[in-house]
Design a protein around this motif. Structure first.
Motif, PDB file in Angstrom:
ATOM      1  N   MET A   1      46.477  54.440  38.533  1.00  0.00           N
ATOM      2  CA  MET A   1      45.475  53.467  38.548  1.00  0.00           C
ATOM      3  C   MET A   1      45.452  52.128  38.951  1.00  0.00           C
ATOM      4  SD  MET A   1      43.142  52.889  35.862  1.00  0.00           S
ATOM      5  CE  MET A   1      43.460  54.102  34.143  1.00  0.00           C
ATOM      6  N   ILE A   2      44.747  51.594  39.548  1.00  0.00           N
ATOM      7  CA  ILE A   2      44.618  50.614  40.567  1.00  0.00           C
ATOM      8  C   ILE A   2      44.650  49.309  39.426  1.00  0.00           C
ATOM      9  CG2 ILE A   2      43.448  49.153  41.896  1.00  0.00           C
ATOM     10  CD1 ILE A   2      41.946  51.564  43.704  1.00  0.00           C
ATOM     11  N   ARG A   3      45.348  48.128  39.497  1.00  0.00           N
ATOM     12  CA  ARG A   3      45.897  47.011  38.937  1.00  0.00           C
ATOM     13  C   ARG A   3      44.288  45.597  39.773  1.00  0.00           C
ATOM     14  NH1 ARG A   3      51.841  46.814  38.673  1.00  0.00           N
ATOM     15  NH2 ARG A   3      51.118  47.565  40.912  1.00  0.00           N
ATOM     16  N   CYS A   4      44.062  45.146  38.883  1.00  0.00           N
ATOM     17  CA  CYS A   4      43.007  44.601  39.225  1.00  0.00           C
ATOM     18  C   CYS A   4      42.844  42.522  38.422  1.00  0.00           C
ATOM     19  CB  CYS A   4      41.663  44.958  39.067  1.00  0.00           C
ATOM     20  SG  CYS A   4      41.536  46.302  39.348  1.00  0.00           S
ATOM     21  N   LEU A   5      42.545  41.720  39.368  1.00  0.00           N
ATOM     22  CA  LEU A   5      42.611  40.943  39.028  1.00  0.00           C
ATOM     23  C   LEU A   5      41.755  39.814  39.402  1.00  0.00           C
ATOM     24  CD1 LEU A   5      45.053  37.842  37.610  1.00  0.00           C
ATOM     25  CD2 LEU A   5      45.461  37.086  40.283  1.00  0.00           C
ATOM     26  N   ALA A   6      41.180  39.122  38.446  1.00  0.00           N
ATOM     27  CA  ALA A   6      39.541  39.034  38.895  1.00  0.00           C
ATOM     28  C   ALA A   6      40.055  37.104  38.863  1.00  0.00           C
ATOM     29  CB  ALA A   6      38.847  38.921  37.470  1.00  0.00           C
ATOM     30  N   VAL A   7      39.793  36.709  40.247  1.00  0.00           N
ATOM     31  CA  VAL A   7      39.889  34.711  40.439  1.00  0.00           C
ATOM     32  C   VAL A   7      39.066  34.154  40.497  1.00  0.00           C
ATOM     33  CG1 VAL A   7      41.562  33.154  41.297  1.00  0.00           C
ATOM     34  CG2 VAL A   7      42.184  36.010  41.220  1.00  0.00           C
ATOM     35  N   ASP A   8      38.971  33.292  39.980  1.00  0.00           N
ATOM     36  CA  ASP A   8      37.537  32.609  40.470  1.00  0.00           C
ATOM     37  C   ASP A   8      37.352  31.646  39.265  1.00  0.00           C
ATOM     38  OD1 ASP A   8      34.644  31.293  39.919  1.00  0.00           O
ATOM     39  OD2 ASP A   8      34.055  33.210  41.136  1.00  0.00           O
ATOM     40  N   ASP A   9      37.256  30.073  39.923  1.00  0.00           N
ATOM     41  CA  ASP A   9      37.340  28.827  38.581  1.00  0.00           C
ATOM     42  C   ASP A   9      35.932  28.271  37.745  1.00  0.00           C
ATOM     43  OD1 ASP A   9      34.944  28.561  40.838  1.00  0.00           O
ATOM     44  OD2 ASP A   9      35.652  26.256  41.596  1.00  0.00           O
ATOM     45  N   GLU A  10      35.273  29.616  37.809  1.00  0.00           N
ATOM     46  CA  GLU A  10      34.104  29.908  36.839  1.00  0.00           C
ATOM     47  C   GLU A  10      35.333  30.753  35.986  1.00  0.00           C
ATOM     48  OE1 GLU A  10      32.051  27.780  36.098  1.00  0.00           O
ATOM     49  OE2 GLU A  10      32.390  26.399  38.052  1.00  0.00           O
ATOM     50  N   ALA A  11      34.924  30.282  34.230  1.00  0.00           N
ATOM     51  CA  ALA A  11      35.745  31.451  33.563  1.00  0.00           C
ATOM     52  C   ALA A  11      34.605  32.471  33.176  1.00  0.00           C
ATOM     53  CB  ALA A  11      36.271  30.902  32.046  1.00  0.00           C
ATOM     54  N   TYR A  12      33.525  32.205  33.532  1.00  0.00           N
ATOM     55  CA  TYR A  12      32.678  33.058  33.447  1.00  0.00           C
ATOM     56  C   TYR A  12      32.386  34.290  34.073  1.00  0.00           C
ATOM     57  CZ  TYR A  12      28.965  31.042  36.712  1.00  0.00           C
ATOM     58  OH  TYR A  12      28.366  30.604  37.640  1.00  0.00           O
ATOM     59  N   ALA A  13      32.348  33.685  35.256  1.00  0.00           N
ATOM     60  CA  ALA A  13      32.516  34.698  36.537  1.00  0.00           C
ATOM     61  C   ALA A  13      33.860  35.579  36.500  1.00  0.00           C
ATOM     62  CB  ALA A  13      32.602  34.218  38.002  1.00  0.00           C
ATOM     63  N   THR A  14      34.898  35.352  35.750  1.00  0.00           N
ATOM     64  CA  THR A  14      36.015  36.431  36.033  1.00  0.00           C
ATOM     65  C   THR A  14      35.542  37.117  34.299  1.00  0.00           C
ATOM     66  OG1 THR A  14      36.857  35.331  34.172  1.00  0.00           O
ATOM     67  CG2 THR A  14      37.653  34.329  36.477  1.00  0.00           C
ATOM     68  N   LYS A  15      34.998  37.035  33.153  1.00  0.00           N
ATOM     69  CA  LYS A  15      34.639  37.653  32.917  1.00  0.00           C
ATOM     70  C   LYS A  15      33.962  38.894  33.272  1.00  0.00           C
ATOM     71  CE  LYS A  15      33.247  38.033  27.718  1.00  0.00           C
ATOM     72  NZ  LYS A  15      31.827  39.423  27.844  1.00  0.00           N
ATOM     73  N   ILE A  16      32.234  38.492  33.846  1.00  0.00           N
ATOM     74  CA  ILE A  16      31.668  39.056  34.270  1.00  0.00           C
ATOM     75  C   ILE A  16      32.497  40.354  35.066  1.00  0.00           C
ATOM     76  CG2 ILE A  16      29.888  39.899  36.410  1.00  0.00           C
ATOM     77  CD1 ILE A  16      28.732  36.700  35.014  1.00  0.00           C
ATOM     78  N   ILE A  17      33.242  40.042  35.607  1.00  0.00           N
ATOM     79  CA  ILE A  17      34.175  41.107  36.379  1.00  0.00           C
ATOM     80  C   ILE A  17      35.489  41.852  36.134  1.00  0.00           C
ATOM     81  CG2 ILE A  17      36.137  41.152  38.199  1.00  0.00           C
ATOM     82  CD1 ILE A  17      33.629  40.228  39.966  1.00  0.00           C
ATOM     83  N   ALA A  18      35.286  41.473  34.489  1.00  0.00           N
ATOM     84  CA  ALA A  18      36.825  41.877  33.926  1.00  0.00           C
ATOM     85  C   ALA A  18      36.013  42.719  33.397  1.00  0.00           C
ATOM     86  CB  ALA A  18      37.285  41.004  32.806  1.00  0.00           C
ATOM     87  N   ASP A  19      34.206  42.873  32.427  1.00  0.00           N
ATOM     88  CA  ASP A  19      33.500  44.005  32.034  1.00  0.00           C
ATOM     89  C   ASP A  19      33.051  44.436  33.170  1.00  0.00           C
ATOM     90  OD1 ASP A  19      33.630  42.306  30.242  1.00  0.00           O
ATOM     91  OD2 ASP A  19      31.432  41.141  30.464  1.00  0.00           O
ATOM     92  N   TYR A  20      33.151  44.512  34.198  1.00  0.00           N
ATOM     93  CA  TYR A  20      32.809  45.508  35.975  1.00  0.00           C
ATOM     94  C   TYR A  20      33.743  46.036  35.439  1.00  0.00           C
ATOM     95  CZ  TYR A  20      28.412  43.721  37.633  1.00  0.00           C
ATOM     96  OH  TYR A  20      26.680  42.574  37.559  1.00  0.00           O
ATOM     97  N   ILE A  21      35.355  45.659  35.603  1.00  0.00           N
ATOM     98  CA  ILE A  21      36.367  46.604  35.266  1.00  0.00           C
ATOM     99  C   ILE A  21      36.664  47.335  34.964  1.00  0.00           C
ATOM    100  CG2 ILE A  21      39.177  46.047  36.093  1.00  0.00           C
ATOM    101  CD1 ILE A  21      38.813  43.599  36.850  1.00  0.00           C
ATOM    102  N   ALA A  22      36.093  47.688  33.733  1.00  0.00           N
ATOM    103  CA  ALA A  22      36.170  47.914  32.196  1.00  0.00           C
ATOM    104  C   ALA A  22      35.499  48.935  32.863  1.00  0.00           C
ATOM    105  CB  ALA A  22      35.655  47.329  30.874  1.00  0.00           C
ATOM    106  N   LYS A  23      34.312  49.237  32.879  1.00  0.00           N
ATOM    107  CA  LYS A  23      33.568  50.181  33.411  1.00  0.00           C
ATOM    108  C   LYS A  23      34.021  51.670  33.841  1.00  0.00           C
ATOM    109  CE  LYS A  23      29.197  47.858  32.231  1.00  0.00           C
ATOM    110  NZ  LYS A  23      29.107  48.299  31.060  1.00  0.00           N
ATOM    111  N   ILE A  24      34.872  51.058  35.231  1.00  0.00           N
ATOM    112  CA  ILE A  24      35.860  52.159  36.108  1.00  0.00           C
ATOM    113  C   ILE A  24      36.840  52.822  35.600  1.00  0.00           C
ATOM    114  CG2 ILE A  24      35.464  51.924  38.597  1.00  0.00           C
ATOM    115  CD1 ILE A  24      34.208  49.747  38.922  1.00  0.00           C
ATOM    116  N   PRO A  25      36.309  54.179  35.993  1.00  0.00           N
ATOM    117  CA  PRO A  25      38.441  54.707  34.998  1.00  0.00           C
ATOM    118  C   PRO A  25      39.496  54.372  36.362  1.00  0.00           C
ATOM    119  CG  PRO A  25      36.076  56.383  34.946  1.00  0.00           C
ATOM    120  CD  PRO A  25      35.494  54.876  36.169  1.00  0.00           C
TER     121      PRO A  25
END
Length: 250
Positions: free
Chosen positions: A1-25
């Motif tokens: 399992m690859i551990r991912c960190l989403a970094v963006d100065d806009e919180a909404y942008a990190t949420k989009i990345i987090a949602d995408y990460i959750a979709k990939i096994p």
């Protein structure tokens, strides 16, 4: 399992990345942050394999961040500015994603990171469990008329799933996620192939990425299907046929 960190100065942008990460096994979310300093600290603690990094961070530029990383993890850059792509690749980033980021493009970048990281992580299997301890691979042929068997994670191991337990099925490129009330089962297969194995009814394709069980639908509101707490869109291509079916079974 690859551990991912989403970094963006806009919180909404990190949420989009987090949602995408959750979709990939094969990805898991290690955290999100709007601070480059906090991100660097997490990486230095050894808790991160892959960083999705916005270029325009107030504390550190992306290039300063990459230099401070010292190769401790892989980086995929995210930005609305295509002119920085060449400089990013010169710093050995995995990929460069332009906002707004389509999911299929995100998945392609994630697969590139997987291919780079797996030799380091002792060749873990490409399909890993998400929200469940079960790992399933390729579906076998249907057995009987009320269940299907899936080939398991070892030779001659199969997992039985009753049709009545299936809420809905989501396809992500060549991955399939089968959702039941207790767990999410992941297999490497196309949604079209699985669709051909499932009985109709109760299962119907309602979107290029979703198959639903009519028995589990709680409500339909416009172009949205509600199954438990999940909202599933009805694709334009499937809309007329789906509502014809709904009218017929009322």
């Amino acid at each position: 399992m690859i551990r991912c960190l989403a970094v963006d100065d806009e919180a909404y942008a990190t949420k989009i990345i987090a949602d995408y990460i959750a979709k990939i096994p094969f990805l898991t979310l290690a955290g999100t942050t709007t601070s480059a300093i906090e991100a660097l600290t997490q990486v230095q603690q050894g808790n991160v394999d892959l960083v999705f990094l916005d270029i325009q961070m107030p504390e550190l530029t992306d290039m300063q961040f990459l230099k401070l990383l010292g190769g401790r993890c892989k980086v995929i850059l995210t930005t609305a500015y295509p002119e920085y792509a060449l400089e990013g690749y010169e710093h050995d980033v995995v990929d460069y994603l332009l906002k707004p980021i389509p999911f299929d493009r995100f998945l392609k970048a994630a697969q590139k990171a997987y291919n780079l990281l797996q030799p380091v992580k002792n060749a873990e299997p490409a399909v890993l469990p998400a929200a469940t301890e079960h790992l399933i691979a390729e579906p076998a042929a249907p057995a009987g008329n009320n269940h299907i068997f899936f080939k398991g994670d070892s030779k001659n191991k199969f997992l039985r799933v009753n049709y009545n337990d299936v809420l809905y099925i989501e396809g992500l490129k060549n991955y399939i996620s089968i959702f039941t009330p207790e767990q999410r089962l992941v297999t490497y297969q196309t949604l079209r192939d699985l669709e051909e194995q499932l009985p109709q009814p109760p299962f119907y394709r309602v979107h290029k990425s979703y198959i639903v069980s009519l028995n589990k639908i709680r409500m339909i509101d416009g172009n949205l299907i509600y199954i438990n707490d999940q909202t599933i869109p009805i694709g334009e291509t499937y809309r007329d046929e789906f509502f014809r079916i709904i009218r017929d079974v009322r």
